[in-house]
Design a protein around this motif. Sequence first.
Motif, PDB file in Angstrom:
ATOM      1  N   ASN A 122       0.841  -1.206   0.000  1.00 53.35           N
ATOM      2  CA  ASN A 122       0.000   0.000   0.000  1.00 53.35           C
ATOM      3  C   ASN A 122       0.870   1.248   0.000  1.00 53.35           C
ATOM      4  O   ASN A 122       0.594   2.231   0.697  1.00 53.35           O
ATOM      5  CB  ASN A 122      -0.957   0.007   1.194  1.00 53.35           C
ATOM      6  N   CYS A 123       1.929   1.207  -0.766  1.00 52.98           N
ATOM      7  CA  CYS A 123       2.898   2.293  -0.944  1.00 52.98           C
ATOM      8  C   CYS A 123       3.754   2.576   0.287  1.00 52.98           C
ATOM      9  O   CYS A 123       4.569   3.507   0.281  1.00 52.98           O
ATOM     10  CB  CYS A 123       2.229   3.585  -1.407  1.00 52.98           C
ATOM     11  N   ALA A 124       3.599   1.785   1.368  1.00 50.69           N
ATOM     12  CA  ALA A 124       4.525   1.870   2.501  1.00 50.69           C
ATOM     13  C   ALA A 124       5.745   1.012   2.177  1.00 50.69           C
ATOM     14  O   ALA A 124       5.617  -0.140   1.766  1.00 50.69           O
ATOM     15  CB  ALA A 124       3.850   1.393   3.775  1.00 50.69           C
ATOM     16  N   ARG A 125       6.904   1.554   2.367  1.00 51.32           N
ATOM     17  CA  ARG A 125       8.132   0.900   1.927  1.00 51.32           C
ATOM     18  C   ARG A 125       8.639  -0.098   2.966  1.00 51.32           C
ATOM     19  O   ARG A 125       8.604   0.170   4.167  1.00 51.32           O
ATOM     20  CB  ARG A 125       9.206   1.956   1.668  1.00 51.32           C
ATOM     21  N   LEU A 126       9.107  -1.268   2.479  1.00 51.55           N
ATOM     22  CA  LEU A 126       9.765  -2.236   3.356  1.00 51.55           C
ATOM     23  C   LEU A 126      11.167  -1.725   3.670  1.00 51.55           C
ATOM     24  O   LEU A 126      11.993  -1.530   2.780  1.00 51.55           O
ATOM     25  CB  LEU A 126       9.861  -3.605   2.688  1.00 51.55           C
ATOM     26  N   VAL A 127      11.444  -1.495   4.954  1.00 52.02           N
ATOM     27  CA  VAL A 127      12.752  -0.970   5.356  1.00 52.02           C
ATOM     28  C   VAL A 127      13.596  -2.020   6.057  1.00 52.02           C
ATOM     29  O   VAL A 127      14.811  -1.851   6.205  1.00 52.02           O
ATOM     30  CB  VAL A 127      12.578   0.264   6.262  1.00 52.02           C
ATOM     31  N   HIS A 128      12.980  -3.096   6.519  1.00 50.28           N
ATOM     32  CA  HIS A 128      13.720  -4.233   7.098  1.00 50.28           C
ATOM     33  C   HIS A 128      12.838  -5.457   6.885  1.00 50.28           C
ATOM     34  O   HIS A 128      11.613  -5.357   6.960  1.00 50.28           O
ATOM     35  CB  HIS A 128      13.994  -4.018   8.587  1.00 50.28           C
ATOM     36  N   PHE A 129      13.464  -6.601   6.632  1.00 48.00           N
ATOM     37  CA  PHE A 129      12.639  -7.712   6.187  1.00 48.00           C
ATOM     38  C   PHE A 129      13.262  -9.052   6.540  1.00 48.00           C
ATOM     39  O   PHE A 129      14.418  -9.142   6.939  1.00 48.00           O
ATOM     40  CB  PHE A 129      12.405  -7.633   4.668  1.00 48.00           C
ATOM     41  N   ASP A 130      12.430 -10.094   6.382  1.00 48.56           N
ATOM     42  CA  ASP A 130      12.851 -11.498   6.467  1.00 48.56           C
ATOM     43  C   ASP A 130      13.360 -11.910   7.838  1.00 48.56           C
ATOM     44  O   ASP A 130      14.318 -12.671   7.959  1.00 48.56           O
ATOM     45  CB  ASP A 130      13.909 -11.809   5.407  1.00 48.56           C
ATOM     46  N   ASP A 131      12.729 -11.434   8.903  1.00 50.89           N
ATOM     47  CA  ASP A 131      13.015 -11.958  10.240  1.00 50.89           C
ATOM     48  C   ASP A 131      12.018 -13.087  10.500  1.00 50.89           C
ATOM     49  O   ASP A 131      10.821 -12.841  10.651  1.00 50.89           O
ATOM     50  CB  ASP A 131      12.881 -10.876  11.305  1.00 50.89           C
ATOM     51  N   GLU A 132      12.517 -14.318  10.542  1.00 47.65           N
ATOM     52  CA  GLU A 132      11.641 -15.483  10.665  1.00 47.65           C
ATOM     53  C   GLU A 132      11.413 -15.845  12.125  1.00 47.65           C
ATOM     54  O   GLU A 132      12.299 -15.696  12.964  1.00 47.65           O
ATOM     55  CB  GLU A 132      12.239 -16.683   9.925  1.00 47.65           C
ATOM     56  N   SER A 133      10.241 -16.347  12.375  1.00 44.35           N
ATOM     57  CA  SER A 133       9.900 -16.798  13.718  1.00 44.35           C
ATOM     58  C   SER A 133       8.749 -17.777  13.633  1.00 44.35           C
ATOM     59  O   SER A 133       7.667 -17.428  13.146  1.00 44.35           O
ATOM     60  CB  SER A 133       9.504 -15.613  14.606  1.00 44.35           C
ATOM     61  N   CYS A 134       9.020 -19.011  14.068  1.00 48.42           N
ATOM     62  CA  CYS A 134       7.943 -19.967  14.276  1.00 48.42           C
ATOM     63  C   CYS A 134       7.080 -20.157  13.046  1.00 48.42           C
ATOM     64  O   CYS A 134       5.861 -20.111  13.116  1.00 48.42           O
ATOM     65  CB  CYS A 134       7.097 -19.503  15.450  1.00 48.42           C
ATOM     66  N   GLY A 135       7.689 -20.347  11.896  1.00 44.77           N
ATOM     67  CA  GLY A 135       6.936 -20.592  10.685  1.00 44.77           C
ATOM     68  C   GLY A 135       6.297 -19.367  10.093  1.00 44.77           C
ATOM     69  O   GLY A 135       5.473 -19.474   9.177  1.00 44.77           O
ATOM     70  N   SER A 136       6.638 -18.179  10.578  1.00 48.73           N
ATOM     71  CA  SER A 136       6.122 -16.924  10.042  1.00 48.73           C
ATOM     72  C   SER A 136       7.292 -15.983   9.792  1.00 48.73           C
ATOM     73  O   SER A 136       8.430 -16.274  10.164  1.00 48.73           O
ATOM     74  CB  SER A 136       5.113 -16.288  11.006  1.00 48.73           C
ATOM     75  N   VAL A 137       6.993 -14.845   9.156  1.00 41.07           N
ATOM     76  CA  VAL A 137       8.065 -13.910   8.820  1.00 41.07           C
ATOM     77  C   VAL A 137       7.617 -12.492   9.142  1.00 41.07           C
ATOM     78  O   VAL A 137       6.423 -12.159   9.048  1.00 41.07           O
ATOM     79  CB  VAL A 137       8.468 -14.039   7.330  1.00 41.07           C
TER      80      VAL A 137
END
Length: 824
Positions: A630-645
């Motif tokens: 929705n036009c909000a930018r991803l600034v940090h990503f791919d921190d996994e936890s318990c089968g989710s991200v």
Amino acid sequence: MLRQWACLLLLGSISIQAVPFYGDSGSSFDTEFVPLEHQHRPQGRQDVGPAPGPVPPAGGVEQKPFNVDAITTDVNAPNPAIFFQQSFPFFGNEFFNSFGGFGFGNAQEPWWKGPNVCTEKEEGETVATETEADETVDTFGQERDGVSSVVRSPLFGQFQFSVNSCMEKPNKHVCTKIVNQNGKKKTLTLTRQCCHGYGRSRNADFSTPCEKIDIKDVEATASDMGAKQFIESARKAGELSDLLGQGSGKMVTLFLPRDQDFMEYHAAQQQENIVEQANADKTKPLSIYKLHAVLGEVQLEDVPNEQLLQTEVPDQKIRINSYQLPPALGLEPYRYSANCVPIDKHDKLSEQALVHTLNGMLQPLTKNVMDLIRERPDMSIMRTVLEKTNLSAMLEGEKPVTIFVPTDDAFEKLEPHLRRALKEGRGCASNILKNHMLDLTFCSLATVPGAKTTAFNLLGEPLLLNRTQRAENQTEPSAILINNVAKIMEADIMGTNGVLHVIDTILPTETALPMTTLISQKNLTIFKQLLEASGYDDQFDDLNNVTIFAPTDKALQNTEWARLLKEQPEVLNHNLDLLEFLNYHVVKPMIKTCDLSEKSLPTVAGANVRLNLYSTHALFSDVMNRATVNCARLVHFDDESCGSVLHQLDRPLTPPKNNILKVLEANPSYSHFLELVRKANLTQLLSNDSNSYTLLVPKNDVFEEFSESGETLKPAAQTQAELVAMVKTHIVEDVVCCAGIIPTNWPFVRSIESIGGQHLRITRDRRPKIENAGVTKCDVVATNGILHEINDIIVPRPPRAQQRPQLIPPGAGYQPQGDFDAFF
């Protein structure tokens, strides 16, 4: 395309770790063991006593510990020291021995062509596969340089040939001949080794022959090795003859406990000859002596890791493990264990047996690792969790396994929600358990003071084990720490299929943390506090296979939710509007950046979010390396936890309520442009939710400036066609977020195409710019696209195809035509 970018980015973050060189640089042979009296200390190494201890630092300077990446190594694997010979086998050993006078030494015959060498031949026949048909592997014809040749029949004029080296050890040289003919595969193995009673030192020269060694009877040999009490006790019990094969002349292998260990065992058991076998009836005594005996001559250099040896007691086996050590420790290159009992001295030949000594007693093994956990009252929680997650089946199987088992007290240290989830087998329970398990037998022997040993668990994550230095006058074993978090309280509890170690703390891992804990660790404080204030934090932790887009603290600090959290937190408890806001940041399924693509995804709240990908590379515009939601930018990503991200955003997400037309109608500042849209009959287009658009809207004051200046407003010109064309110039059938507009210069210009067919150049100075108009308000999100507020009416440039070259009259001043001329 973001997949390419994200994966490359992830590769760039991988730390490359050098594997220590586990070989003697001066050796030309495999790193193997021979009888101790022939193991000469390598030149330049320090003396090492019978009990390995820390290596004194040179010059009084403390040496920093280093990593030992390989914890299990097959001792039959090639030594890196012979890499050159194996890579270029056509040189052979004699190639290097034929340069007398040039520093390579005189030409010499290999030891296996010398005296006191015995030869054994072994033949076998199997059915060859199609790919093996008519293949010959013959190493006998070129034994002079240890070469094996592989020749395959020509196929359509092709000829295949490969070169392989024979396997060579200090006391053994093995060559193989394989012939595939008429669908049958014949294998002939020729083994040359030092005859019985002869041997070579581990670091012997290539040409050093097999020499006679001093062989004593088994009692004298045991006495010399400090293990005479076991043999004397067996003789007194009348079992020594049975132990040695009753004079049949067949060799046996004895694993003898040292005198001190045997006497401690004898005192503890208060028996001399037997221990009771741990079976149901407990009526049949088990010979503790035969438990330490194996039929045949078992040299440790010939035993692969995890090999099970059948003892002279039915259903009782000895598991041999080997652990490779770095040469810098000044120890032998391998450490061996028998059922996790350290093997102190090994491969000592006597008249009746090959003798190894142990730093402890072998005990009968009748239970698998899971059974050992079940019978421990202090492991009841671990037993329950293993059974509920079905990981107990792995601990009951036959494949080797190691598990670090936290006690019930260790579980009490956990936060209540995580402890409850573990006991119920929900959420991250499986990942937490796998963080404690290895698919191999890891004995405490593998850890050495002064070195850090790395093992990889079932999650593929490293466990760093560090054995502390032993203090002066310390009698008990030094402590072993795991990841500097947990301490091994009891080590080497052996089962039939592996080993367990008791630890005092549960080993944390990010992939097994509850989502709320991970959010807290990533400093998303306000989002975490909103979850807690709403009372739905447990519900979030129970989510599985989801993607969470969490706004940063900076993004949330000026929102109404942050104000209520600070001033009226009580109104947030079970607030349905807050629940909708939080759920709108959760998408199913779990999507990492490598798998992102441009599409709409349903959220847990029900409404969709729109993912868009952009490139910030001026040259490589097809490489997508920026993502928005929705036009909000991803600034940090791919921190996994318990089968989710977990991904982080630079602004919060709010579900849009209106389409683009209704957004226009709701804002009085857009009334002039709305009037033009209606006159152009484009209202139905902007209210259509089946497509996504970007609308570029000049505010009313832009039109008023035209009127005040007295300029002719071309968009409001005479014809309906011109009006429609003007409005369509401000509509793009795509979602172009401000985050996707980057600074560009000629010739790397970017453009977007309006629905009227005009190509509009986009760039960024202080603000995003589309042709002649600057964007004053970005990314007003609607259900069918977005709206940008601009400070001018867009006047597209005429297409280049319509520009025709003009002749310049003589003497006339030259005027640049287009960007190309202006550039030069």
